[in-house]
Write an enzyme that holds these catalytic residues in place. Structure first.
Site, PDB file in Angstrom:
ATOM      1  N   ASN A  30      32.158  40.051  14.829  1.00  0.00           N
ATOM      2  CA  ASN A  30      32.734  40.499  16.101  1.00  0.00           C
ATOM      3  C   ASN A  30      31.575  40.860  17.030  1.00  0.00           C
ATOM      4  O   ASN A  30      30.976  41.914  16.898  1.00  0.00           O
ATOM      5  CB  ASN A  30      33.630  41.724  15.843  1.00  0.00           C
ATOM      6  CG  ASN A  30      34.199  42.290  17.134  1.00  0.00           C
ATOM      7  OD1 ASN A  30      34.079  41.675  18.194  1.00  0.00           O
ATOM      8  ND2 ASN A  30      34.821  43.458  17.035  1.00  0.00           N
ATOM      9  N   TRP A  31      31.281  39.946  17.934  1.00  0.00           N
ATOM     10  CA  TRP A  31      30.130  40.169  18.833  1.00  0.00           C
ATOM     11  C   TRP A  31      30.449  41.177  19.934  1.00  0.00           C
ATOM     12  O   TRP A  31      29.567  41.551  20.694  1.00  0.00           O
ATOM     13  CB  TRP A  31      29.703  38.852  19.483  1.00  0.00           C
ATOM     14  CG  TRP A  31      29.016  37.886  18.567  1.00  0.00           C
ATOM     15  CD1 TRP A  31      28.865  37.989  17.212  1.00  0.00           C
ATOM     16  CD2 TRP A  31      28.385  36.652  18.951  1.00  0.00           C
ATOM     17  NE1 TRP A  31      28.184  36.895  16.725  1.00  0.00           N
ATOM     18  CE2 TRP A  31      27.875  36.063  17.777  1.00  0.00           C
ATOM     19  CE3 TRP A  31      28.207  35.992  20.152  1.00  0.00           C
ATOM     20  CZ2 TRP A  31      27.196  34.851  17.767  1.00  0.00           C
ATOM     21  CZ3 TRP A  31      27.531  34.786  20.165  1.00  0.00           C
ATOM     22  CH2 TRP A  31      27.029  34.218  18.979  1.00  0.00           C
ATOM     23  N   LYS A  32      31.712  41.550  20.041  1.00  0.00           N
ATOM     24  CA  LYS A  32      32.131  42.467  21.117  1.00  0.00           C
ATOM     25  C   LYS A  32      31.633  41.938  22.469  1.00  0.00           C
ATOM     26  O   LYS A  32      31.759  40.743  22.721  1.00  0.00           O
ATOM     27  CB  LYS A  32      31.652  43.885  20.815  1.00  0.00           C
ATOM     28  CG  LYS A  32      32.101  44.318  19.404  1.00  0.00           C
ATOM     29  CD  LYS A  32      31.850  45.734  19.073  1.00  0.00           C
ATOM     30  CE  LYS A  32      32.369  46.038  17.670  1.00  0.00           C
ATOM     31  NZ  LYS A  32      32.213  47.426  17.288  1.00  0.00           N
ATOM     32  N   HIS A 117      41.815  45.595  17.864  1.00  0.00           N
ATOM     33  CA  HIS A 117      40.586  46.311  17.513  1.00  0.00           C
ATOM     34  C   HIS A 117      40.643  47.722  18.078  1.00  0.00           C
ATOM     35  O   HIS A 117      41.203  47.942  19.159  1.00  0.00           O
ATOM     36  CB  HIS A 117      39.362  45.554  18.057  1.00  0.00           C
ATOM     37  CG  HIS A 117      38.091  46.118  17.524  1.00  0.00           C
ATOM     38  ND1 HIS A 117      37.484  47.212  18.078  1.00  0.00           N
ATOM     39  CD2 HIS A 117      37.334  45.754  16.461  1.00  0.00           C
ATOM     40  CE1 HIS A 117      36.398  47.492  17.372  1.00  0.00           C
ATOM     41  NE2 HIS A 117      36.285  46.622  16.389  1.00  0.00           N
ATOM     42  N   GLU A 187      39.857  48.960   9.503  1.00  0.00           N
ATOM     43  CA  GLU A 187      38.696  49.484  10.218  1.00  0.00           C
ATOM     44  C   GLU A 187      38.907  50.963  10.516  1.00  0.00           C
ATOM     45  O   GLU A 187      39.492  51.308  11.556  1.00  0.00           O
ATOM     46  CB  GLU A 187      38.526  48.737  11.540  1.00  0.00           C
ATOM     47  CG  GLU A 187      38.226  47.269  11.368  1.00  0.00           C
ATOM     48  CD  GLU A 187      37.213  46.803  12.397  1.00  0.00           C
ATOM     49  OE1 GLU A 187      36.280  46.117  12.010  1.00  0.00           O
ATOM     50  OE2 GLU A 187      37.328  47.178  13.574  1.00  0.00           O
ATOM     51  N   SER A 235      30.528  49.715  10.112  1.00  0.00           N
ATOM     52  CA  SER A 235      29.174  49.944   9.602  1.00  0.00           C
ATOM     53  C   SER A 235      28.859  49.131   8.350  1.00  0.00           C
ATOM     54  O   SER A 235      28.167  49.608   7.452  1.00  0.00           O
ATOM     55  CB  SER A 235      28.932  51.430   9.328  1.00  0.00           C
ATOM     56  OG  SER A 235      29.146  52.162  10.502  1.00  0.00           O
ATOM     57  N   GLY A 256      30.316  44.143  13.085  1.00  0.00           N
ATOM     58  CA  GLY A 256      29.911  44.302  14.472  1.00  0.00           C
ATOM     59  C   GLY A 256      28.403  44.201  14.595  1.00  0.00           C
ATOM     60  O   GLY A 256      27.820  43.103  14.583  1.00  0.00           O
TER      61      GLY A 256
HETATM   62  P1  PGA Z   1      30.296  47.864  13.308  1.00  0.00           P
HETATM   63  O1  PGA Z   1      31.607  47.348  14.058  1.00  0.00           O
HETATM   64  O2  PGA Z   1      30.023  46.887  12.200  1.00  0.00           O
HETATM   65  O3  PGA Z   1      29.229  47.875  14.356  1.00  0.00           O
HETATM   66  O4  PGA Z   1      30.614  49.237  12.786  1.00  0.00           O
HETATM   67  C1  PGA Z   1      32.688  46.827  13.331  1.00  0.00           C
HETATM   68  C2  PGA Z   1      33.811  46.520  14.280  1.00  0.00           C
HETATM   69  O5  PGA Z   1      34.009  47.273  15.237  1.00  0.00           O
HETATM   70  O6  PGA Z   1      34.523  45.503  14.103  1.00  0.00           O
END
Ligand code: PGA
Length: 276
Positions: A30-32, A117, A187, A235, A256
């Site tokens: 998930n590149w956001k 999300h 999540e 994380s 992420g």
């Molecule tokens: P993160 O994000 O791996 O940076 O904690 C995960 C996500 O929000 O899908």
């Protein structure tokens, strides 16, 4: 996800043990809202794709910002990479400024969509909207990755009801066959990104994944619960990826930050590959 290995059982009268099916774990990136430029996105996609190719037994999904999807789709000519989006509107077309529909994404060639999300839920996305989006994604023949997770954990265990409730509402109207084609991404919001000091303990993940499966078993049937594909996000990185999957007993990870640098993504895929 089931491996594509086919069984030749029944070919001869001699009794043989069935070939061992190799588990195909999922790593969904998930590149956001990263990276900052098209050039950087092209590079990250090329690097991620090169790493994913080394691991045909990992199903790598890359979900860049919608604006980079055409480029990503142009570059994705590998059966082990799936390219998808981070949201989709349920209506095919309409007066929805700033939105992109599931039908439009499918027309472009996207194959999966992250839905619900926590960063979208924090902006007012409801579970009811997530359920409508999931239906639209499925009817556009794409795969929804339906995110659920509690805000925090309380000692009395009230979070369990909140989590089950969120899952129930986020899949409202979906049938058994739809659950089979979906991923549920657990999540926990208190473990995502900068809020988290350390990742979820794998045993907590295992317990929670069983809670989600129990909800599905009660809503549909035991088999649907058992076979439901659960991912973990929050994380996850090279240091904990293998442990989270193996001890947490999930089907893969939604990643992420660790998916935003070629190096950490490579290390993460290498770590997941040790499970095979
Ligand atoms: P993160 O994000 O791996 O940076 O904690 C995960 C996500 O929000 O899908």
């Amino acid at each position: 996800m089931a491996s594509k290995t086919s069984s030749r059982a029944g070919h001869t009268k001699q009794k043989r043990s069935a070939p061992q099916q190799q588990k195909q774990y999922v790593v969904a990136a998930n590149w956001k809202m990263h990276p900052a430029t098209r050039e950087k996105a092209k590079q990250l996609f090329a690097d991620s794709k090169a790493e994913a190719k080394k691991h045909p037994h990992i199903h790598t999904m890359l979900c860049p910002p919608a604006i980079y999807l055409p480029e990503a789709l142009k570059q994705s000519r590998s059966q082990h990479i799936t390219v998808g989006a981070q949201d989709a509107h349920w209506e095919k077309v309409g007066s929805h400024t700033g939105q992109v529909s599931a039908a439009q994404l499918a027309d472009l060639g996207a194959e999966c969509v992250i839905l619900g999300h926590s960063e979208r839920r924090a902006q007012g996305e409801t579970s009811e909207a997530v359920a409508k989006k999931a239906k639209a994604v499925l009817s556009a023949r794409m795969t929804p990755i339906i995110c659920v997770g509690e805000d925090d954990r309380d000692e009395d265990g009230d979070y369990v009801n909140a989590l089950r409730d969120e899952l129930r509402k986020s899949i409202e109207g979906l049938e058994k066959k739809h659950i089979k084609r979906s991923y549920i991404a657990y999540e926990p919001r208190w473990k995502i990104g900068e809020r988290a000091e350390e990742p979820l303990a794998p045993e907590q993940l295992h317990t929670t994944s069983l809670i989600l499966k129990k909800e599905l078993a009660e809503r549909y049937d035991v088999k649907t619960g058992e076979l439901a594909r659960v991912l973990y996000g929050g994380s996850a990185g090279p240091d904990n990826a293998a442990e989270l999957i193996s001890e947490g007993q999930v089907d893969g990870l939604l990643v992420g930050s660790a998916s935003l640098q070629a190096k950490s993504f490579r290390e993460l895929l290498n770590a997941v590959a040790t499970l095979q």
